[in-house]
Design an enzyme around this catalytic site. Structure first.
Site, PDB file in Angstrom:
ATOM      1  CG  HIS A  30      15.999  16.757 -25.283  1.00  0.00           C
ATOM      2  ND1 HIS A  30      15.429  17.368 -24.192  1.00  0.00           N
ATOM      3  CD2 HIS A  30      17.180  16.245 -24.827  1.00  0.00           C
ATOM      4  CE1 HIS A  30      16.208  17.202 -23.131  1.00  0.00           C
ATOM      5  NE2 HIS A  30      17.292  16.541 -23.499  1.00  0.00           N
ATOM      6  CE1 TYR A  74      28.745  10.693 -23.412  1.00  0.00           C
ATOM      7  CE2 TYR A  74      28.209  10.753 -25.765  1.00  0.00           C
ATOM      8  CZ  TYR A  74      28.034  11.245 -24.478  1.00  0.00           C
ATOM      9  OH  TYR A  74      27.152  12.273 -24.258  1.00  0.00           O
ATOM     10  CD  GLU A  90      21.296  16.397 -24.316  1.00  0.00           C
ATOM     11  OE1 GLU A  90      21.854  15.505 -23.653  1.00  0.00           O
ATOM     12  OE2 GLU A  90      20.084  16.631 -24.258  1.00  0.00           O
ATOM     13  CG  HIS A 127      13.793  13.419 -23.321  1.00  0.00           C
ATOM     14  ND1 HIS A 127      14.110  12.092 -23.203  1.00  0.00           N
ATOM     15  CD2 HIS A 127      14.938  14.083 -23.041  1.00  0.00           C
ATOM     16  CE1 HIS A 127      15.386  11.967 -22.869  1.00  0.00           C
ATOM     17  NE2 HIS A 127      15.905  13.160 -22.761  1.00  0.00           N
ATOM     18  NE  ARG A 185      24.860  14.041 -21.566  1.00  0.00           N
ATOM     19  CZ  ARG A 185      25.064  12.799 -21.127  1.00  0.00           C
ATOM     20  NH1 ARG A 185      25.779  11.954 -21.856  1.00  0.00           N
ATOM     21  NH2 ARG A 185      24.562  12.387 -19.984  1.00  0.00           N
ATOM     22  CG  HIS A 196      19.814   6.584 -20.850  1.00  0.00           C
ATOM     23  ND1 HIS A 196      18.925   6.040 -21.749  1.00  0.00           N
ATOM     24  CD2 HIS A 196      19.980   7.866 -21.241  1.00  0.00           C
ATOM     25  CE1 HIS A 196      18.588   6.956 -22.644  1.00  0.00           C
ATOM     26  NE2 HIS A 196      19.220   8.075 -22.349  1.00  0.00           N
ATOM     27  CD  GLU A 218      21.494  17.995 -21.176  1.00  0.00           C
ATOM     28  OE1 GLU A 218      21.915  17.207 -20.307  1.00  0.00           O
ATOM     29  OE2 GLU A 218      20.406  17.835 -21.770  1.00  0.00           O
ATOM     30  CG  ASP A 220      22.317  14.465 -17.905  1.00  0.00           C
ATOM     31  OD1 ASP A 220      21.533  15.348 -17.517  1.00  0.00           O
ATOM     32  OD2 ASP A 220      22.227  13.905 -19.016  1.00  0.00           O
ATOM     33  CG  ASP A 246      -0.211  -0.146   2.516  1.00  0.00           C
ATOM     34  OD1 ASP A 246       1.021  -0.356   2.480  1.00  0.00           O
ATOM     35  OD2 ASP A 246      -0.860  -0.045   3.567  1.00  0.00           O
ATOM     36  CG  ASP A 292      18.433  17.535 -19.531  1.00  0.00           C
ATOM     37  OD1 ASP A 292      19.355  16.994 -18.902  1.00  0.00           O
ATOM     38  OD2 ASP A 292      18.010  17.109 -20.625  1.00  0.00           O
ATOM     39  CG  HIS A 335      23.707  11.622 -27.454  1.00  0.00           C
ATOM     40  ND1 HIS A 335      23.683  12.993 -27.523  1.00  0.00           N
ATOM     41  CD2 HIS A 335      24.746  11.300 -26.628  1.00  0.00           C
ATOM     42  CE1 HIS A 335      24.640  13.482 -26.748  1.00  0.00           C
ATOM     43  NE2 HIS A 335      25.317  12.474 -26.211  1.00  0.00           N
TER      44      HIS A 335
HETATM   45  N1  GLY Z   1      19.043  13.933 -19.017  1.00  0.00           N
HETATM   46  C1  GLY Z   1      18.459  13.405 -20.177  1.00  0.00           C
HETATM   47  C2  GLY Z   1      18.989  14.026 -21.377  1.00  0.00           C
HETATM   48  O1  GLY Z   1      19.988  14.704 -21.321  1.00  0.00           O
HETATM   49  O2  GLY Z   1      18.431  13.920 -22.432  1.00  0.00           O
HETATM   50 MN    MN Z   2      20.685  15.622 -19.564  1.00  0.00          MN
HETATM   51 MN    MN Z   3      19.056  16.411 -22.301  1.00  0.00          MN
END
Ligand code: GLY
Ligand code: MN
Ligand code: MN
Length: 440
Positions: free
Chosen positions: A355, A389, A385, A362, A407, A244, A409, A261, A41, A272, A351
């Site tokens: 976005h 890698y 971003e 996203h 990265r 991820h 971003e 991140d 619960d 983000d 990637h």
């Molecule tokens: N943190 C998710 C992205 O950078 O898209």
């Molecule tokens: Mn991110």
């Molecule tokens: Mn992002």
């Protein structure tokens, strides 16, 4: 700093605008999120459905928003009634009275009356806007209502014959942020920047990724955020090459880069942000090479973000920059055309460069129109971003490069003149990052 508010009037304006855009003879049915059980619960912490929240500002589960379309549209909320017993055990609810007095819905009813009233509300309309397939719970009562329509049809009542997804209209509205939304997103960015700075300061070899993710959460809460916008990524060494990554529990070694991140959520709006920094405060020469390349690619991407540019332009710009850099460092061979046309860069950059960002990390909003990338317009908010890698077992490169993941971003608002980096205050130049790591 106080958290900027989105006024009740703005929510009302959004509902009127949506009513006008779906047009007369239409009815929109937008369900709230339900509470989800984690175990036995025990519930997960509640997060409102973003479409519902955008139109209502109402943060309770199990409600349903009805919007009758047209210039003189009407908004109706079905919600849990006020219940003193519930309040003692679980917390406050606005109730039907609060929905009208505080949230300014034209009408409100107890959720238990939805089934009975929905059929009546649909009668005489031509089309229903409903996000079919998104929420199992509401799909069930929606299909039940449609079945009832078939049956009542024989009694001579006219019911809608068309069902549309509300996404196209609603998500286009969500994509163009108002001043108030931008103010909230600036605030979310500011809190998230403080969190990143805290993690950079506190990071030390021998510490744990987990310590840094705890710092992030603590700073988010200090800034007034109740939740992170998504699961934070705190990745030391080659963990940074897992896009991820979310274990966040490894020990940080001397000589590691740490990729964080993370962003908080304020009034459901996300930040983000990613930064990559040296655990011991000094980049090694090879780390410096890769970091500089990613930083240059981000600058090249930002330089082409302005109204009228197509969505893909900044990605293309980052890809060219990274590809040339990888060739210059000897990590790829061939001509720049070959690297781009054959997508050889994807071995290290797999990637896209950004976005939309908003109520969802996203965020919603189409990226193309009629088969063409859409054009940027003022008020859109996006991430930029780029990254590189090089996994620890990458046999295509010399060992000195392996295990480096970087990265960078930022969150970027498209302005009439070009763009504004909402997360500019977080260091990303090499000497600034080293100074932030050394700060006490
Ligand atoms: N943190 C998710 C992205 O950078 O898209
Ligand atoms: Mn991110
Ligand atoms: Mn992002």
């Amino acid at each position: 700093m106080t958290i900027p508010e989105i006024t009740t009037e703005e929510y009302q304006q959004r509902r009127s605008q949506f009513a006008m855009r779906i047009g007369a003879h239409s009815i929109a049915i937008i369900p709230a999120a339900v509470e989800l059980y984690r175990n036995a619960d025990v519930t997960h912490s509640f997060r409102q459905n973003s479409d519902f929240y955008y139109l209502s500002g109402f943060n309770e589960p199990d409600a349903v928003l009805i919007i009758i379309g047209g210039d003189a549209g009407e908004d109706i909320l079905f919600c849990h009634p006020y219940d003193p017993h519930y309040e003692i055990w679980n917390g406050r609810r606005a109730g039907v009275e609060g929905a009208i007095d505080t949230y300014r819905f034209a009408r409100a009813y107890p959720i238990a009356e939805l089934n009975k009233r929905l059929l009546e509300l649909c009668r005489g309309k031509e089309r229903i806007y409903y996000p079919l397939g998104r929420h199992t719970h509401s799909d069930q009562w929606m299909l039940h209502t449609i079945k009832e329509m078939y049956q009542n049809h024989r009694a001579g009542f006219h019911y809608p014959e068309q069902i549309y997804l509300p996404n196209h209209i609603l998500h286009d509205m969500r994509l163009h942020k108002s001043h108030a939304e931008i103010a909230v997103m600036r605030y979310a960015a500011a809190v998230s920047i403080d969190a990143h700075l805290c993690a950079m300061r506190n990071c030390h070899p021998g510490g744990s990724e987990h310590d840094l993710s705890t710092d992030l959460i603590h700073q988010f809460h200090l800034g007034g955020a109740t939740h992170p916008a998504y699961g934070s990524i705190v990745a030391a060494g080659s963990n940074a090459c897992i896009l991820h990554y979310n274990d966040n529990c490894a020990t940080i070694a001397d000589g590691d880069l740490v990729l964080i991140d993370a962003g908080c959520e304020i009034d459901c709006y996300a930040a983000d942000i990613t930064r990559t920094f040296p655990a011991n405060g000094r980049f090694t020469p090879r780390q410096r090479d890769i970091y500089s390349l990613v930083l240059q690619a981000q600058k090249d991407a930002l330089a082409v973000i302005r109204p009228g540019k197509s969505w893909n332009d900044f990605h293309d710009s980052a890809v060219s920059s990274l590809s040339q850099g990888l060739l210059d460092l000897g990590l790829l061979q061939g001509s720049i055309e070959e690297v781009i046309d054959k997508k050889l860069y994807q071995q290290f950059y797999m990637h896209r460069t950004g976005h939309w960002l908003g109520l969802d990390v996203h965020d919603v909003g189409s990226y193309e129109h009629n088969g063409q990338w859409r054009h940027l317009e003022p008020g859109m908010v996006m991430t930029v971003e780029p990254g590189l890698y090089i996994t620890e077992n990458c046999s295509a490169v010399d060992a000195q490069w392996r295990g480096i993941g970087v990265r960078i971003e930022d969150n970027v608002l498209v302005t009439p003149e070009g763009n504004e980096v909402l997360t500019q205050a977080l260091p990303k130049e090499i000497d600034e990052v080293e100074a932030a790591c050394a700060a006490l």
